[in-house]
Structure formats: C-alpha cells, structure tokens
Design a protein around this motif. Structure first.
Motif, PDB file in Angstrom:
ATOM      1  N   GLU A 292      23.276   5.837 -80.155  1.00 55.50           N
ATOM      2  CA  GLU A 292      22.680   4.890 -81.117  1.00 55.50           C
ATOM      3  C   GLU A 292      23.558   4.808 -82.364  1.00 55.50           C
ATOM      4  O   GLU A 292      23.800   3.727 -82.905  1.00 55.50           O
ATOM      5  CB  GLU A 292      21.252   5.363 -81.446  1.00 55.50           C
ATOM      6  CG  GLU A 292      20.390   4.344 -82.156  1.00 55.50           C
ATOM      7  CD  GLU A 292      20.455   4.467 -83.676  1.00 55.50           C
ATOM      8  OE1 GLU A 292      20.181   3.455 -84.329  1.00 55.50           O
ATOM      9  OE2 GLU A 292      20.800   5.546 -84.205  1.00 55.50           O
ATOM     10  N   TRP A 293      24.099   5.963 -82.800  1.00 63.91           N
ATOM     11  CA  TRP A 293      24.963   5.974 -83.988  1.00 63.91           C
ATOM     12  C   TRP A 293      26.206   5.115 -83.719  1.00 63.91           C
ATOM     13  O   TRP A 293      26.594   4.290 -84.554  1.00 63.91           O
ATOM     14  CB  TRP A 293      25.366   7.419 -84.349  1.00 63.91           C
ATOM     15  CG  TRP A 293      26.010   7.485 -85.703  1.00 63.91           C
ATOM     16  CD1 TRP A 293      25.395   7.782 -86.888  1.00 63.91           C
ATOM     17  CD2 TRP A 293      27.381   7.203 -86.020  1.00 63.91           C
ATOM     18  NE1 TRP A 293      26.300   7.683 -87.914  1.00 63.91           N
ATOM     19  CE2 TRP A 293      27.520   7.338 -87.418  1.00 63.91           C
ATOM     20  CE3 TRP A 293      28.493   6.846 -85.275  1.00 63.91           C
ATOM     21  CZ2 TRP A 293      28.734   7.139 -88.080  1.00 63.91           C
ATOM     22  CZ3 TRP A 293      29.711   6.633 -85.934  1.00 63.91           C
ATOM     23  CH2 TRP A 293      29.823   6.788 -87.316  1.00 63.91           C
ATOM     24  N   ALA A 294      26.782   5.288 -82.551  1.00 59.97           N
ATOM     25  CA  ALA A 294      28.016   4.553 -82.217  1.00 59.97           C
ATOM     26  C   ALA A 294      27.754   3.044 -82.158  1.00 59.97           C
ATOM     27  O   ALA A 294      28.584   2.238 -82.592  1.00 59.97           O
ATOM     28  CB  ALA A 294      28.571   5.049 -80.890  1.00 59.97           C
TER      29      ALA A 294
ATOM     30  N   ASP B   6      29.275  15.588 -93.954  1.00 57.56           N
ATOM     31  CA  ASP B   6      28.233  16.147 -93.087  1.00 57.56           C
ATOM     32  C   ASP B   6      28.274  17.675 -93.034  1.00 57.56           C
ATOM     33  O   ASP B   6      27.351  18.290 -92.491  1.00 57.56           O
ATOM     34  CB  ASP B   6      28.355  15.585 -91.663  1.00 57.56           C
ATOM     35  CG  ASP B   6      27.784  14.177 -91.559  1.00 57.56           C
ATOM     36  OD1 ASP B   6      26.765  13.901 -92.213  1.00 57.56           O
ATOM     37  OD2 ASP B   6      28.375  13.349 -90.834  1.00 57.56           O
ATOM     38  N   LEU B   7      29.306  18.278 -93.590  1.00 57.82           N
ATOM     39  CA  LEU B   7      29.358  19.739 -93.602  1.00 57.82           C
ATOM     40  C   LEU B   7      28.338  20.293 -94.604  1.00 57.82           C
ATOM     41  O   LEU B   7      28.042  21.486 -94.601  1.00 57.82           O
ATOM     42  CB  LEU B   7      30.772  20.230 -93.925  1.00 57.82           C
ATOM     43  CG  LEU B   7      31.874  19.654 -93.015  1.00 57.82           C
ATOM     44  CD1 LEU B   7      33.220  20.292 -93.339  1.00 57.82           C
ATOM     45  CD2 LEU B   7      31.544  19.835 -91.531  1.00 57.82           C
ATOM     46  N   GLY B   8      27.849  19.442 -95.497  1.00 63.50           N
ATOM     47  CA  GLY B   8      26.648  19.764 -96.270  1.00 63.50           C
ATOM     48  C   GLY B   8      26.850  20.579 -97.524  1.00 63.50           C
ATOM     49  O   GLY B   8      25.868  20.893 -98.210  1.00 63.50           O
TER      50      GLY B   8
ATOM     51  N   ASP C 164      33.275  23.717 -84.230  1.00 65.10           N
ATOM     52  CA  ASP C 164      32.492  23.507 -85.448  1.00 65.10           C
ATOM     53  C   ASP C 164      33.393  23.808 -86.649  1.00 65.10           C
ATOM     54  O   ASP C 164      33.967  24.899 -86.744  1.00 65.10           O
ATOM     55  CB  ASP C 164      31.271  24.438 -85.421  1.00 65.10           C
ATOM     56  CG  ASP C 164      30.287  24.109 -86.535  1.00 65.10           C
ATOM     57  OD1 ASP C 164      30.725  23.858 -87.678  1.00 65.10           O
ATOM     58  OD2 ASP C 164      29.075  24.102 -86.261  1.00 65.10           O
ATOM     59  N   LEU C 165      33.481  22.826 -87.541  1.00 61.30           N
ATOM     60  CA  LEU C 165      34.382  22.962 -88.694  1.00 61.30           C
ATOM     61  C   LEU C 165      33.891  24.002 -89.699  1.00 61.30           C
ATOM     62  O   LEU C 165      34.646  24.422 -90.567  1.00 61.30           O
ATOM     63  CB  LEU C 165      34.519  21.607 -89.405  1.00 61.30           C
ATOM     64  CG  LEU C 165      35.297  20.529 -88.634  1.00 61.30           C
ATOM     65  CD1 LEU C 165      35.051  19.148 -89.241  1.00 61.30           C
ATOM     66  CD2 LEU C 165      36.794  20.853 -88.630  1.00 61.30           C
ATOM     67  N   VAL C 166      32.619  24.398 -89.582  1.00 65.89           N
ATOM     68  CA  VAL C 166      32.071  25.358 -90.546  1.00 65.89           C
ATOM     69  C   VAL C 166      32.059  26.775 -89.974  1.00 65.89           C
ATOM     70  O   VAL C 166      32.412  27.731 -90.657  1.00 65.89           O
ATOM     71  CB  VAL C 166      30.638  24.952 -90.972  1.00 65.89           C
ATOM     72  CG1 VAL C 166      30.030  25.999 -91.904  1.00 65.89           C
ATOM     73  CG2 VAL C 166      30.659  23.587 -91.651  1.00 65.89           C
TER      74      VAL C 166
HETATM   75  C1  LIG Z   1      29.204  10.170 -89.203  1.00 63.17           C
HETATM   76  S1  LIG Z   1      30.099  10.608 -87.778  1.00 63.17           S
HETATM   77  C2  LIG Z   1      31.651   9.786 -88.050  1.00 63.17           C
HETATM   78  C3  LIG Z   1      32.447   9.630 -86.813  1.00 63.17           C
HETATM   79  C4  LIG Z   1      33.832   9.020 -86.958  1.00 63.17           C
HETATM   80  N1  LIG Z   1      34.711   9.879 -87.732  1.00 63.17           N
HETATM   81  C5  LIG Z   1      33.780   7.629 -87.555  1.00 63.17           C
HETATM   82  O1  LIG Z   1      34.237   7.431 -88.696  1.00 63.17           O
HETATM   83  O2  LIG Z   1      33.314   6.718 -86.851  1.00 63.17           O
HETATM   84  C6  LIG Z   1      30.511  12.312 -88.178  1.00 63.17           C
HETATM   85  C7  LIG Z   1      31.138  13.062 -87.028  1.00 63.17           C
HETATM   86  O3  LIG Z   1      31.453  14.385 -87.481  1.00 63.17           O
HETATM   87  C8  LIG Z   1      31.005  15.330 -86.534  1.00 63.17           C
HETATM   88  N2  LIG Z   1      30.659  16.579 -87.239  1.00 63.17           N
HETATM   89  C9  LIG Z   1      29.683  16.731 -88.175  1.00 63.17           C
HETATM   90  N3  LIG Z   1      29.623  18.003 -88.563  1.00 63.17           N
HETATM   91  C10 LIG Z   1      30.591  18.670 -87.877  1.00 63.17           C
HETATM   92  C11 LIG Z   1      31.017  20.020 -87.830  1.00 63.17           C
HETATM   93  N4  LIG Z   1      30.418  20.976 -88.577  1.00 63.17           N
HETATM   94  N5  LIG Z   1      32.044  20.359 -87.032  1.00 63.17           N
HETATM   95  C12 LIG Z   1      32.650  19.416 -86.245  1.00 63.17           C
HETATM   96  N6  LIG Z   1      32.277  18.122 -86.224  1.00 63.17           N
HETATM   97  C13 LIG Z   1      31.259  17.750 -87.036  1.00 63.17           C
HETATM   98  C14 LIG Z   1      29.796  14.684 -85.872  1.00 63.17           C
HETATM   99  O4  LIG Z   1      29.513  15.220 -84.594  1.00 63.17           O
HETATM  100  C15 LIG Z   1      30.206  13.223 -85.830  1.00 63.17           C
HETATM  101  O5  LIG Z   1      30.895  12.913 -84.644  1.00 63.17           O
END
Ligand SMILES: C[S@@+](CC[C@H](N)C(=O)[O-])C[C@H]1O[C@@H](n2cnc3c(N)ncnc32)[C@H](O)[C@@H]1O
Length: 216
Positions: free
Chosen positions: A17-19, A127-129, A102-104
């Motif tokens: 849905e996001w895509a 999104d890493l918060g 996971d980037l975190v």
């Molecule tokens: C909002 S989407 C953006 C996707 C793409 N970069 C774009 O611009 O269309 C954020 C992406 O970052 C990934 N993501 C979020 N947190 C992450 C994390 N901690 N480690 C790796 N990937 C992460 C999500 O799974 C998602 O695919």
C-alpha cells in the motif's frame, strides 16, 4: 499538531500500500534527479552505490537507468520492501545486490562493500526515530565510503521557524549538517528544500537534499 507517521514496514500489505500510495511525484523526481547528477559528477563509471532504506526501489530504478556503469547495493530491514524492490529492479539483475539489515540494531556497515563511492538514502533515516540514530548512521556511512566519496540524504526535516511539533526523527537541517561535519565529512550542505510548508504541513512534505563528502 504533530508532524509524522506510523509505519508497519514489516507487514506485506502495508509495504504494498505504501509503494502504491507513494509513486514518485514530480517533486520527488527533482530530488532523484539531483541525487543522480551529484553521483554522476562525483564518482567513476563502474563505482559502487549503497542505498540505505531502498524501500520499493524507486530511487534505485532512477539511478540504475541514468548511471549505466554503477553497481548498486540496496539495504532495508523489511523483507516485503526488499521483495518489491527485487521485482521492480528485475531488469537490472546482475548490477544490484540486496541486504536485509536493521540500521539501528545491526552492524549493517560490515554487510556492504567497503570503499563505496556513494551512499544515498531518501525518506528513510527519519524513520530511525531518534537524531542519535541518524548520527550513528552518518558515522558508519563515513567508515564505508572511500575518502572523497559522496553521501546524499534526501529526508524529511523540521523546517526552520515551524510552530508545530515534529516526530523526533525529523529535525533541523542545521543539526544534520553539524552532525555530518562531526562524523568525518567535509563540505556538508543542503542542496535543496522540497515541498516546503510551514503552516499546515502533511507528513509527506518538508524534505531536504543533504550532501557531504567523506573527509580524510
Ligand atoms: C518511507 S520508506 C522510503 C523508501 C524509499 N527510500 C523511497 O524513498 O521510496 C522508508 C524505508 O526505510 C526502511 N527502514 C525504516 N527503518 C529502517 C531500519 N531501522 N533499518 C533498515 N531499514 C529501515 C523501511 O523498511 C522502508 O523501506
């Protein structure tokens, strides 16, 4: 008002849905064009680009099409997003590798090619918060990049002068640039601000294209 969004990136239906919802708009294409132009100017043909948070592969498609020599590594922690990227990028098989990390919480920097020429990311690091997570990703990316390699982050920011509350992963450009300078880059700057909206921002507005060069 709090500007931000909640995501379930590990959920297949949510990822699809996001895509579908975020097929790149002309403004986002401007961001992608800027990233492509910066990479073209900065790296050799045959260079390696790593994308952090590849999502459904929209930026990757744009770059692989316009920079025919590059090899690409797309990293994401979401298996459904990686599956969508694989599907979208099938024409570029052989030039693209995928990493689930996971980037975190994981040592992702050990899982990608060392001495990369470019690291790119769009709409992901917020999104890493937590700004400290973003700083850690900046520092780890510097370790992965060769000296002189380019780092390009097109991400949501808190616009200067905002009276709204933003989720913690969205913070001011000046703080991003300071973090980049502190984590081993030079010439950190903001190339552009997109969909700038101060009064009634949605979660899909106010993003910047930040650039920095890996220092000595
Ligand atoms: C909002 S989407 C953006 C996707 C793409 N970069 C774009 O611009 O269309 C954020 C992406 O970052 C990934 N993501 C979020 N947190 C992450 C994390 N901690 N480690 C790796 N990937 C992460 C999500 O799974 C998602 O695919």
């Amino acid at each position: 008002m709090r500007v931000g969004a909640d995501h379930e990136f590990h959920d297949e239906a949510f990822a699809k849905e996001w895509a579908e919802r975020f097929v790149p708009t002309p403004e986002r294409m401007r961001l992608f064009d800027t990233i492509a132009a910066e990479l073209r100017a900065a790296m050799p043909s045959g260079g390696v680009v790593v994308e952090l948070g590849i999502g459904p592969g929209y930026l990757a498609t744009h770059l692989l099409e316009r920079l025919p020599g590059i090899r690409y590594v797309g990293l994401d922690f979401s298996e459904p997003m990686l599956a969508l990227a694989r599907e979208r990028l099938v024409a570029y098989e052989g030039r693209v590798d995928y990493r689930q990390a996971d980037l975190v919480t994981q040592a992702w920097w050990t899982m990608v090619p060392q001495a990369a020429d470019g690291i790119v990311s769009t709409w992901a690091l917020h999104d890493l918060g937590d700004p400290e997570h973003t700083r850690s990703v900046y520092a780890a990316s510097r370790r992965v990049l060769k000296t002189g390699g380019v780092f390009l982050n097109g991400d949501f920011v808190k616009p200067d002068g905002s009276r709204h509350d933003y989720e913690p992963g969205r913070f001011e450009v000046a703080t991003h640039l300071r973090m980049l300078e502190e984590t081993g880059y030079r010439d950190a700057r903001c190339l552009m601000l997109l969909e700038h909206e101060l009064d009634a921002p949605t979660a899909a507005q106010n993003y910047a294209c930040l650039k920095a060069v890996a220092g000595e």
